[in-house]
Design a protein around this motif. Structure first.
Motif, PDB file in Angstrom:
ATOM      1  N   ALA A   1      59.163  10.652  50.696  1.00 20.08           N
ATOM      2  CA  ALA A   1      57.760  11.080  50.710  1.00 20.08           C
ATOM      3  C   ALA A   1      57.058  10.638  51.986  1.00 20.08           C
ATOM      4  CB  ALA A   1      57.033  10.525  49.492  1.00 20.08           C
ATOM      5  N   SER A   2      57.368   9.417  52.440  1.00 14.17           N
ATOM      6  CA  SER A   2      56.733   8.949  53.672  1.00 14.17           C
ATOM      7  C   SER A   2      57.182   9.783  54.865  1.00 14.17           C
ATOM      8  CB  SER A   2      57.050   7.471  53.905  1.00 14.17           C
ATOM      9  OG  SER A   2      58.412   7.297  54.267  1.00 14.17           O
ATOM     10  N   ALA A   3      58.483  10.160  54.883  1.00 13.86           N
ATOM     11  CA  ALA A   3      58.989  11.017  55.962  1.00 13.86           C
ATOM     12  C   ALA A   3      58.341  12.395  55.895  1.00 13.86           C
ATOM     13  CB  ALA A   3      60.507  11.133  55.859  1.00 13.86           C
ATOM     14  N   LEU A   4      58.163  12.925  54.689  1.00 16.88           N
ATOM     15  CA  LEU A   4      57.514  14.228  54.526  1.00 16.88           C
ATOM     16  C   LEU A   4      56.072  14.185  54.998  1.00 16.88           C
ATOM     17  CD1 LEU A   4      57.789  17.127  53.485  1.00 16.88           C
ATOM     18  CD2 LEU A   4      57.128  16.287  51.214  1.00 16.88           C
ATOM     19  N   SER A   5      55.389  13.058  54.754  1.00 21.14           N
ATOM     20  CA  SER A   5      53.998  12.941  55.200  1.00 21.14           C
ATOM     21  C   SER A   5      53.893  12.936  56.713  1.00 21.14           C
ATOM     22  CB  SER A   5      53.357  11.674  54.629  1.00 21.14           C
ATOM     23  OG  SER A   5      53.756  10.514  55.330  1.00 21.14           O
TER      24      SER A   5
ATOM     25  N   ARG B   1      55.369  14.833  63.324  1.00 18.83           N
ATOM     26  CA  ARG B   1      56.644  14.775  64.037  1.00 18.83           C
ATOM     27  C   ARG B   1      57.739  15.334  63.144  1.00 18.83           C
ATOM     28  NH1 ARG B   1      58.385   8.373  64.239  1.00 18.83           N
ATOM     29  NH2 ARG B   1      58.208   7.923  62.006  1.00 18.83           N
ATOM     30  N   ARG B   2      58.790  15.831  63.768  1.00 26.05           N
ATOM     31  CA  ARG B   2      59.902  16.400  63.023  1.00 26.05           C
ATOM     32  C   ARG B   2      60.688  15.295  62.334  1.00 26.05           C
ATOM     33  NH1 ARG B   2      62.562  21.016  67.012  1.00 26.05           N
ATOM     34  NH2 ARG B   2      60.726  22.406  67.105  1.00 26.05           N
ATOM     35  N   PHE B   3      61.301  15.688  61.215  1.00 19.83           N
ATOM     36  CA  PHE B   3      62.126  14.726  60.481  1.00 19.83           C
ATOM     37  C   PHE B   3      63.502  14.637  61.120  1.00 19.83           C
ATOM     38  CE2 PHE B   3      65.359  13.980  57.167  1.00 19.83           C
ATOM     39  CZ  PHE B   3      65.009  12.684  56.833  1.00 19.83           C
TER      40      PHE B   3
END
Length: 409
Positions: free
Chosen positions: A82-86, A211-213
């Motif tokens: 979820a943090s990466a998606l945010s 930013r991109r994941f």
């Protein structure tokens, strides 16, 4: 090329941070208060219902605790994602969607016909709520003036205290006098209203940079956080703090239903009104930590938890309530300090650092919460107290160790 001077919006500093006592500061705190309220109300609605679920579905206390552990477990696992998606889609959008989805799932819990159905819905609830806690902490760390971060984090955690209190008390009353299904439905509707207020009030992010994941980059950020001199110890404190806190409130209802107390369900649920102390404790300790430093205050809050836990061994109800009040004060104070410390120490990938903190936090809720059920089965309240006392002793040693932590905070 003509240069245009950057003028900070009203309520922001020259660097763009939201300043204390401005309209934007109040809107931000109001929105995050509702987010914290909704998260804890929805997540912990099942906790005071555990004895009723045991009776309805023929469950042991440990099995009944799965209604909470299913949510906190999936929440802990998905926080990093979820943090990466945010980081990709933005803080406000993800939090708003998560709050709305989790409220709908709570309403659906009222329709569950079997315990496995309820567990599936509660697990999905945890997955949805993963989009709130770490992202909220990252939003505050990015947008609020660093000198006021402790106060804002304290207000956010105060919202979690108020949500935890009201959700538990209301669900206890509704379940006692109507049914546990109505309790889930009412709390879910309250969550929907809170989500709408959150979406209306929260200012757009000003410092967020999408930013991109990249999985490799995320793993590198995780290694960087875990190699920090202080963050891993703060993560471990989160595991122990939340595990102890949830365990006390999980099984105290079972104890208060037995002699010498023999309280009915709604009366034992009233002890959750002590969450009001958490609202004061989180704000007060946040301000104190801003002034004196986190390392000088954290260990005192942990010590207060330990002393409060010992008082709950008494056979007098007033002593048990006093001990629970002190324990609750210490927990919310310690959590407020530790969570804001993460935002100060993590200079990069703050959403991920917050997610790591909360992953440990909710894993503590799931693992220690269930382990304490076994302690209750084999040793009663004394067994629970012994297990949690050892955990708090370890937490105190870590807090003392953090007093020697090198600068950055």
């Amino acid at each position: 090329m003509n240069a245009t001077p950057n003028v900070a919006p009203a309520g922001a500093s020259a660097a763009g941070h939201i300043q204390v006592d401005t309209p934007e500061f109040r809107r931000t705190n109001r929105a995050l208060f509702f987010a914290g309220f909704s998260t804890f109300a929805l997540l912990y609605t099942a906790q005071p219902l555990m004895p009723l679920l045991s009776a309805e579905f023929g469950l042991s206390p440990t099995e009944s605790s799965w209604s909470l552990s299913a949510s906190t477990g999936t929440l802990a696992v998905l926080l990093l994602l979820a943090s990466a998606l945010s980081d990709v889609i933005g803080r406000k959008l993800l939090m708003g969607a998560a709050l709305l989805a989790s409220a709908v799932l709570t309403v659906l819990c009222a329709l569950a016909q079997t315990y496995p159905q309820l567990l599936v819905l509660r697990a999905l609830l945890g997955m949805a709520l993963a989009g709130v806690p770490a992202v909220a902490m990252a939003y505050l760390s990015e947008e609020i003036d660093p000198l006021a971060l402790g106060r804002s984090m304290g207000l956010y955690i105060g919202g979690t205290a108020f949500g935890g209190m009201l959700g538990r008390i209301l669900s206890s009353l509704l379940a006692d006098f109507i049914s546990w299904r109505i309790a889930f439905a009412v709390i879910g509707i309250a969550g929907l209203l809170s989500a709408l207020e959150f979406c209306r009030s929260l200012p757009p992010s000003r410092h967020f940079q999408p930013r991109r994941f990249h999985a490799a980059g995320m793993l590198g950020d995780i290694r960087r956080h875990l190699s920090d001199a202080g963050l891993p110890w703060i993560f471990l404190i989160a595991f122990l703090l939340m595990g102890c806190f949830v365990s006390v409130y999980n099984y105290l209802g079972y104890r208060l239903a037995q002699p010498p107390f023999s309280l009915r369900h709604s009366a034992s649920g009233a002890v959750f009104s002590l969450y009001l102390i958490g609202i004061f404790a989180s704000v007060w300790s946040g301000r104190l930590a801003d002034r004196l430093g986190r390392r000088k205050v954290l260990w005192i809050m942990v010590l207060a938890m330990g002393l409060g836990l010992l008082l709950t061994l008494a056979s007098l109800l007033i002593a048990v309530i006093a001990g629970l009040a002190l324990f609750t004060f210490g927990f919310f104070g310690a959590h407020s300090i530790a969570s804001s410390w993460v935002g100060r120490r993590a200079t990069t990938a703050r959403a991920l650092a917050s997610a790591l903190y909360l992953s440990f936090y909710y894993l503590g809720s799931s693992l220690l919460g269930s382990a304490s059920g076994l302690a209750w089965t084999h040793g009663g309240w004394g067994g629970v107290t012994l297990l949690l006392g050892l955990c708090l002793a370890a937490c105190l040693l870590i807090a003392v160790r953090l007093r020697k932590l090198p600068a950055l905070s």
